[in-house]
Structures are given as structure tokens and as C-alpha cells.
Scaffold this motif. Structure first.
Motif, PDB file in Angstrom:
ATOM      1  N   PRO A   1       0.876  -1.125   0.016  1.00 22.83           N
ATOM      2  CA  PRO A   1      -0.064  -0.013  -0.028  1.00 22.83           C
ATOM      3  C   PRO A   1       0.735   1.348   0.187  1.00 22.83           C
ATOM      4  CG  PRO A   1      -0.008  -0.874   2.201  1.00 22.83           C
ATOM      5  CD  PRO A   1       0.783  -2.070   1.180  1.00 22.83           C
ATOM      6  N   LYS A   2       0.132   2.310  -0.338  1.00 22.02           N
ATOM      7  CA  LYS A   2       0.959   3.642  -0.199  1.00 22.02           C
ATOM      8  C   LYS A   2       1.310   3.865   1.144  1.00 22.02           C
ATOM      9  CE  LYS A   2      -1.912   5.737  -4.193  1.00 22.02           C
ATOM     10  NZ  LYS A   2      -2.674   6.733  -4.519  1.00 22.02           N
ATOM     11  N   GLY A   3       2.651   4.639   1.228  1.00 17.76           N
ATOM     12  CA  GLY A   3       2.979   5.166   2.543  1.00 17.76           C
ATOM     13  C   GLY A   3       4.005   4.198   3.341  1.00 17.76           C
ATOM     14  N   ARG A   4       3.787   2.852   2.726  1.00 20.74           N
ATOM     15  CA  ARG A   4       4.700   1.693   3.290  1.00 20.74           C
ATOM     16  C   ARG A   4       6.161   2.043   3.505  1.00 20.74           C
ATOM     17  NH1 ARG A   4       7.946  -2.221   1.284  1.00 20.74           N
ATOM     18  NH2 ARG A   4       8.331  -3.980   2.783  1.00 20.74           N
ATOM     19  N   THR A   5       6.664   2.501   2.183  1.00 21.35           N
ATOM     20  CA  THR A   5       8.150   2.999   2.605  1.00 21.35           C
ATOM     21  C   THR A   5       8.427   4.256   3.481  1.00 21.35           C
ATOM     22  OG1 THR A   5       8.457   2.806   0.069  1.00 21.35           O
ATOM     23  CG2 THR A   5      10.111   4.067   1.054  1.00 21.35           C
ATOM     24  N   GLN A   6       7.803   5.132   3.659  1.00 19.40           N
ATOM     25  CA  GLN A   6       7.791   6.217   4.503  1.00 19.40           C
ATOM     26  C   GLN A   6       7.621   5.705   6.012  1.00 19.40           C
ATOM     27  OE1 GLN A   6       5.985   6.297   1.858  1.00 19.40           O
ATOM     28  NE2 GLN A   6       6.469   7.939   0.732  1.00 19.40           N
ATOM     29  N   LEU A   7       6.596   4.797   6.226  1.00 19.78           N
ATOM     30  CA  LEU A   7       6.409   4.192   7.500  1.00 19.78           C
ATOM     31  C   LEU A   7       7.489   3.561   8.018  1.00 19.78           C
ATOM     32  CD1 LEU A   7       4.380   4.004   9.855  1.00 19.78           C
ATOM     33  CD2 LEU A   7       3.230   2.041   8.546  1.00 19.78           C
ATOM     34  N   LEU A   8       8.222   2.640   7.088  1.00 14.44           N
ATOM     35  CA  LEU A   8       9.304   1.864   7.353  1.00 14.44           C
ATOM     36  C   LEU A   8      10.510   2.667   7.747  1.00 14.44           C
ATOM     37  CD1 LEU A   8       9.284  -1.106   4.631  1.00 14.44           C
ATOM     38  CD2 LEU A   8       8.432  -1.068   7.114  1.00 14.44           C
ATOM     39  N   GLN A   9      10.665   3.708   7.036  1.00 16.83           N
ATOM     40  CA  GLN A   9      11.557   4.725   7.468  1.00 16.83           C
ATOM     41  C   GLN A   9      11.440   5.587   8.879  1.00 16.83           C
ATOM     42  OE1 GLN A   9      11.609   7.729   4.125  1.00 16.83           O
ATOM     43  NE2 GLN A   9      12.973   6.325   2.933  1.00 16.83           N
ATOM     44  N   LYS A  10      10.126   5.884   9.205  1.00 20.04           N
ATOM     45  CA  LYS A  10       9.746   6.422  10.364  1.00 20.04           C
ATOM     46  C   LYS A  10      10.131   5.363  11.693  1.00 20.04           C
ATOM     47  CE  LYS A  10       5.591   7.762  13.036  1.00 20.04           C
ATOM     48  NZ  LYS A  10       4.270   7.967  12.926  1.00 20.04           N
ATOM     49  N   VAL A  11      10.001   4.374  11.280  1.00 18.15           N
ATOM     50  CA  VAL A  11      10.070   3.149  12.605  1.00 18.15           C
ATOM     51  C   VAL A  11      11.468   2.605  12.570  1.00 18.15           C
ATOM     52  CG1 VAL A  11       7.847   2.339  12.776  1.00 18.15           C
ATOM     53  CG2 VAL A  11       9.467   1.115  11.202  1.00 18.15           C
ATOM     54  N   GLY A  12      12.360   3.159  11.543  1.00 26.20           N
ATOM     55  CA  GLY A  12      13.670   2.657  11.428  1.00 26.20           C
ATOM     56  C   GLY A  12      13.723   1.209  11.005  1.00 26.20           C
ATOM     57  N   TRP A  13      13.414   0.849   9.972  1.00 27.21           N
ATOM     58  CA  TRP A  13      13.147  -0.593   9.862  1.00 27.21           C
ATOM     59  C   TRP A  13      14.740  -1.153   9.409  1.00 27.21           C
ATOM     60  CZ3 TRP A  13       9.717  -3.567  11.238  1.00 27.21           C
ATOM     61  CH2 TRP A  13       9.278  -4.846  10.686  1.00 27.21           C
ATOM     62  N   ARG A  14      15.446  -0.432   8.599  1.00 30.53           N
ATOM     63  CA  ARG A  14      16.488  -0.706   8.146  1.00 30.53           C
ATOM     64  C   ARG A  14      17.506  -0.901   9.231  1.00 30.53           C
ATOM     65  NH1 ARG A  14      17.538  -1.549   2.876  1.00 30.53           N
ATOM     66  NH2 ARG A  14      16.244  -0.500   1.473  1.00 30.53           N
ATOM     67  N   ASN A  15      17.563  -0.222  10.281  1.00 26.45           N
ATOM     68  CA  ASN A  15      18.499  -0.333  11.302  1.00 26.45           C
ATOM     69  C   ASN A  15      17.990  -1.664  12.057  1.00 26.45           C
ATOM     70  OD1 ASN A  15      20.166   0.823  13.285  1.00 26.45           O
ATOM     71  ND2 ASN A  15      18.601   1.206  14.838  1.00 26.45           N
ATOM     72  N   LEU A  16      16.728  -1.909  12.487  1.00 25.84           N
ATOM     73  CA  LEU A  16      16.407  -3.120  12.919  1.00 25.84           C
ATOM     74  C   LEU A  16      16.895  -4.350  12.276  1.00 25.84           C
ATOM     75  CD1 LEU A  16      12.746  -2.194  13.821  1.00 25.84           C
ATOM     76  CD2 LEU A  16      14.608  -2.193  15.370  1.00 25.84           C
ATOM     77  N   ILE A  17      16.915  -4.238  10.906  1.00 25.00           N
ATOM     78  CA  ILE A  17      17.399  -5.460  10.258  1.00 25.00           C
ATOM     79  C   ILE A  17      18.833  -5.398  10.219  1.00 25.00           C
ATOM     80  CG2 ILE A  17      18.013  -6.054   7.523  1.00 25.00           C
ATOM     81  CD1 ILE A  17      15.133  -4.738   6.791  1.00 25.00           C
ATOM     82  N   SER A  18      19.694  -4.344  10.395  1.00 28.47           N
ATOM     83  CA  SER A  18      21.194  -4.252  10.484  1.00 28.47           C
ATOM     84  C   SER A  18      21.491  -4.868  11.679  1.00 28.47           C
ATOM     85  CB  SER A  18      21.479  -2.916  10.213  1.00 28.47           C
ATOM     86  OG  SER A  18      21.204  -2.202  11.312  1.00 28.47           O
ATOM     87  N   LYS A  19      20.534  -4.603  12.860  1.00 33.45           N
ATOM     88  CA  LYS A  19      20.730  -5.262  14.034  1.00 33.45           C
ATOM     89  C   LYS A  19      20.419  -6.746  14.230  1.00 33.45           C
ATOM     90  CE  LYS A  19      20.116  -1.002  16.716  1.00 33.45           C
ATOM     91  NZ  LYS A  19      19.301  -0.397  17.907  1.00 33.45           N
ATOM     92  N   GLY A  20      19.888  -7.355  13.242  1.00 36.51           N
ATOM     93  CA  GLY A  20      19.591  -8.710  13.191  1.00 36.51           C
ATOM     94  C   GLY A  20      18.223  -8.817  13.693  1.00 36.51           C
ATOM     95  N   MET A  21      17.622  -8.061  14.303  1.00 36.50           N
ATOM     96  CA  MET A  21      16.173  -8.262  14.875  1.00 36.50           C
ATOM     97  C   MET A  21      14.931  -8.313  13.967  1.00 36.50           C
ATOM     98  SD  MET A  21      16.740  -8.575  17.775  1.00 36.50           S
ATOM     99  CE  MET A  21      15.111  -8.506  18.778  1.00 36.50           C
ATOM    100  N   VAL A  22      15.323  -8.148  12.695  1.00 40.73           N
ATOM    101  CA  VAL A  22      14.399  -8.403  11.431  1.00 40.73           C
ATOM    102  C   VAL A  22      15.345  -9.209  10.663  1.00 40.73           C
ATOM    103  CG1 VAL A  22      12.822  -7.443   9.730  1.00 40.73           C
ATOM    104  CG2 VAL A  22      12.944  -6.356  12.063  1.00 40.73           C
ATOM    105  N   GLU A  23      14.574 -10.289  10.000  1.00 38.95           N
ATOM    106  CA  GLU A  23      15.083 -11.004   8.763  1.00 38.95           C
ATOM    107  C   GLU A  23      13.988 -11.452   7.974  1.00 38.95           C
ATOM    108  OE1 GLU A  23      16.935 -14.490  10.378  1.00 38.95           O
ATOM    109  OE2 GLU A  23      15.214 -15.302  11.208  1.00 38.95           O
ATOM    110  N   ARG A  24      14.473 -11.180   6.552  1.00 38.30           N
ATOM    111  CA  ARG A  24      13.156 -11.407   5.447  1.00 38.30           C
ATOM    112  C   ARG A  24      14.077 -12.208   4.551  1.00 38.30           C
ATOM    113  NH1 ARG A  24      12.834  -5.185   3.571  1.00 38.30           N
ATOM    114  NH2 ARG A  24      15.446  -4.961   2.953  1.00 38.30           N
ATOM    115  N   ARG A  25      12.991 -12.919   3.706  1.00 40.41           N
ATOM    116  CA  ARG A  25      13.415 -13.493   2.757  1.00 40.41           C
ATOM    117  C   ARG A  25      12.151 -13.402   1.658  1.00 40.41           C
ATOM    118  NH1 ARG A  25      16.975 -18.514   2.705  1.00 40.41           N
ATOM    119  NH2 ARG A  25      17.736 -17.314   0.971  1.00 40.41           N
ATOM    120  N   MET A  26      12.103 -13.922   0.396  1.00 40.20           N
ATOM    121  CA  MET A  26      11.232 -13.667  -0.767  1.00 40.20           C
ATOM    122  C   MET A  26      10.897 -15.125  -1.379  1.00 40.20           C
ATOM    123  SD  MET A  26      10.927 -10.776  -3.709  1.00 40.20           S
ATOM    124  CE  MET A  26      10.266  -9.604  -2.348  1.00 40.20           C
ATOM    125  N   LEU A  27       9.758 -15.336  -1.527  1.00 36.87           N
ATOM    126  CA  LEU A  27       9.113 -16.600  -2.465  1.00 36.87           C
ATOM    127  C   LEU A  27       8.409 -15.902  -3.834  1.00 36.87           C
ATOM    128  CD1 LEU A  27       7.709 -18.875   0.093  1.00 36.87           C
ATOM    129  CD2 LEU A  27       9.536 -19.269  -1.414  1.00 36.87           C
TER     130      LEU A  27
END
Length: 269
Positions: free
Chosen positions: A178-204
Motif C-alpha cells: 500500500p501507499k505510504g509503506r516506504t515512509q512508514l518503514l523509514q519512520k520506525v527505523g526498519w533498516r536499522n532493525l534489520i542491520s541489528k539482526g532483529m528483523v530478517e526477511r526472505r522472498m518467494l
């Protein structure tokens, strides 16, 4: 009147067709019994109990122990372990008239008995509320396989991750975000959480069967007959067997999934 099949799996199903015999097998799956005890607990006459038990013994499902007690044979115990899967499918036959199991591997189909104690949740709003509660009540981890992105729940998830809950997820490459997802992820610091290893993701390439679970509760959604995700009906459970099914299914999908590629996601216009 139909006759009992002489051989083959039809013969087994014929023996399982009687409610009293099924009840006897279920009780013997819990513990050994004497015939009189079994008849009493199942509110059956001794004549009925004896006739039905004789058939179970002759079919190789039950045997008599050294003290005369009735016990499931190894074959019988294996058959009884499969009955919950048929029971779940039978009770949800209307649901599966317009839904499929998607690309679910056979080894998970054979374990659908783990769903037998699940609650069926209907309606998008009720399902989203359960998702939010599942996220909010997680204490150790959240794992999910998703084909759609619930934007309203991102902050709930990030809040739990900041509290130390590890979040692992698998996305469908053809998911529409949905619209606004990119901005919201930036707001919550999603990339930082990924770099800390608290968030991991894969794709099918595609996700047909969706699942979300934590250490205490989980839910699974099956697709419609077109293979499309259906967010109107969900199976929710808390039993150890159901959570083990969810965990094993997630691990299976995680192993075959590829790296997460944000560029493959479709964005609403």
C-alpha cells in the motif's frame, strides 16, 4: 446394500465407518482398556461392544494384551494418528468446496490433524484484530509468510521488535504494497532493525498459504480455488501440535525462499 470390500484401503475405511468403532479406537489411543470398561464409558451394550471389537481385532487394528486388556497394534496406532486429518477435512468440507490447499507439500497435508482444535475466524476486521493481538502478545518471536501487507500493523510489529522480539518474515514477490509503506518503514527505523539482526526477511515467487505465529498462538489462511489469498477466513490455534505445524511449514518455506528484493514488490498507484 453395499458389501464390505474384500481387500485394499476400502476395507480399512469400511472398518472405520462405524461411530462406535471410531470411538473405541480413539479411547484406545489414550490408554489400554478392558472391554467392559470400554462399553461402559461409551454407553454401549456388551453385545455391541463385543461385536465391534471383534471386527477391530480381525482387521488387525486392535489386539489383546497379556492380561486380556485391549491395546492398539502398531498398525492400529498409526491409523489412529491419521484420523484427525480426515476429521478436520470432513468438518470443513464446505470451506474446502471453494478453497484449496494451494501448493502445500504432501507432508503438511498429511498433518492437517493439527488443525482439528483450531477456531475458524470470519471477516477481515476480526482477522486483523487477531493479527494485532498476536503481534502485541508476542514475547520471543514473530514469524510469518505473507502475500499481502497490512500497513496498519507495521508500528505494532516494530514496537515489539524494539522490545526484543525477533521478527522473521517471508514475502511474496508479487505482493502489492500500500501507499505510504516506504515512509512508514523509514519512520520506525526498519533498516536499522534489520542491520541489528532483529528483523530478517526472505522472498518467494508466490505465496498461496499464509501463516503468522509466535511462541503462543498462530493462524493460517488458505487460498481460494484461483490460488489467491483469502483474508475473510482464518484458522486460529494455540495447541502445541498446531504451532509445531506452523513452525515446520515456515522453516520449509524459509529454506526454499530467496533473498528479499524490495524492487520486485508492486506498489499501489
Amino acid at each position: 446394500m453395499s458389501e464390505q470390500p474384500a481387500e485394499g484401503v476400502g476395507s480399512l475405511f469400511f472398518e472405520l465407518a462405524g461411530d462406535l468403532r471410531l470411538s473405541m479406537l480413539a479411547r484406545l489411543g489414550e490408554k489400554d482398556y478392558r472391554l467392559s470398561q470400554l462399553a461402559s464409558e461409551l454407553d454401549a451394550t456388551m453385545q455391541e461392544a463385543h461385536r465391534n471389537m471383534t471386527r477391530l481385532i480381525e482387521s488387525g487394528l486392535v489386539a489383546k494384551g497379556r492380561e486380556g486388556e485391549l491395546v492398539l497394534t502398531s498398525y492400529g496406532r498409526t491409523v489412529v494418528s491419521l484420523i484427525p486429518s480426515y476429521d478436520f477435512l470432513y468438518k470443513n468440507r464446505e470451506f474446502f468446496a471453494d478453497h484449496s490447499l494451494g501448493d502445500l507439500p504432501v507432508k503438511f497435508v498429511q498433518r492437517l490433524g493439527a488443525f482439528r482444535g483450531c477456531e475458524t475466524v470470519h471477516g477481515v476486521m476480526a482477522i486483523l484484530q487477531r493479527w494485532k493481538a498476536l503481534y502485541s502478545e508476542s514475547g520471543e518471536f514473530i514469524k510469518e509468510i505473507m502475500a499481502q501487507v497490512p500497513l496498519d500493523l507495521i508500528e505494532t510489529i516494530s514496537g515489539r521488535v524494539e522490545k526484543g522480539v525477533k521478527f522473521s518474515y517471508i514475502f511474496s514477490a508479487n505482493a502489492v504494497v500500500p501507499k505510504g509503506r516506504t515512509q512508514l518503514l523509514q519512520k520506525v527505523g526498519w533498516r536499522n532493525l534489520i542491520s541489528k539482526g532483529m528483523v530478517e526477511r526472505r522472498m518467494l515467487a508466490d505465496v498461496k498459504v499464509m501463516a503468522i505465529f509466535n511462541e503462543k498462538q498462530g493462524c493460517v489462511m488458505f487460498p481460494n480455488l484461483k490460488g489467491e489469498p483469502d483474508l475473510n477466513v482464518m484458522f486460529y490455534g494455540e495447541t502445541p501440535e498446531f504451532l509445531e505445524w506452523c513452525s515446520d511449514f515456515f522453516d520449509y518455506q524459509w529454506k526454499i525462499a530467496g533473498p528479499f528484493d524490495e524492487g520486485r514488490l508492486k506498489h499501489e498507484v
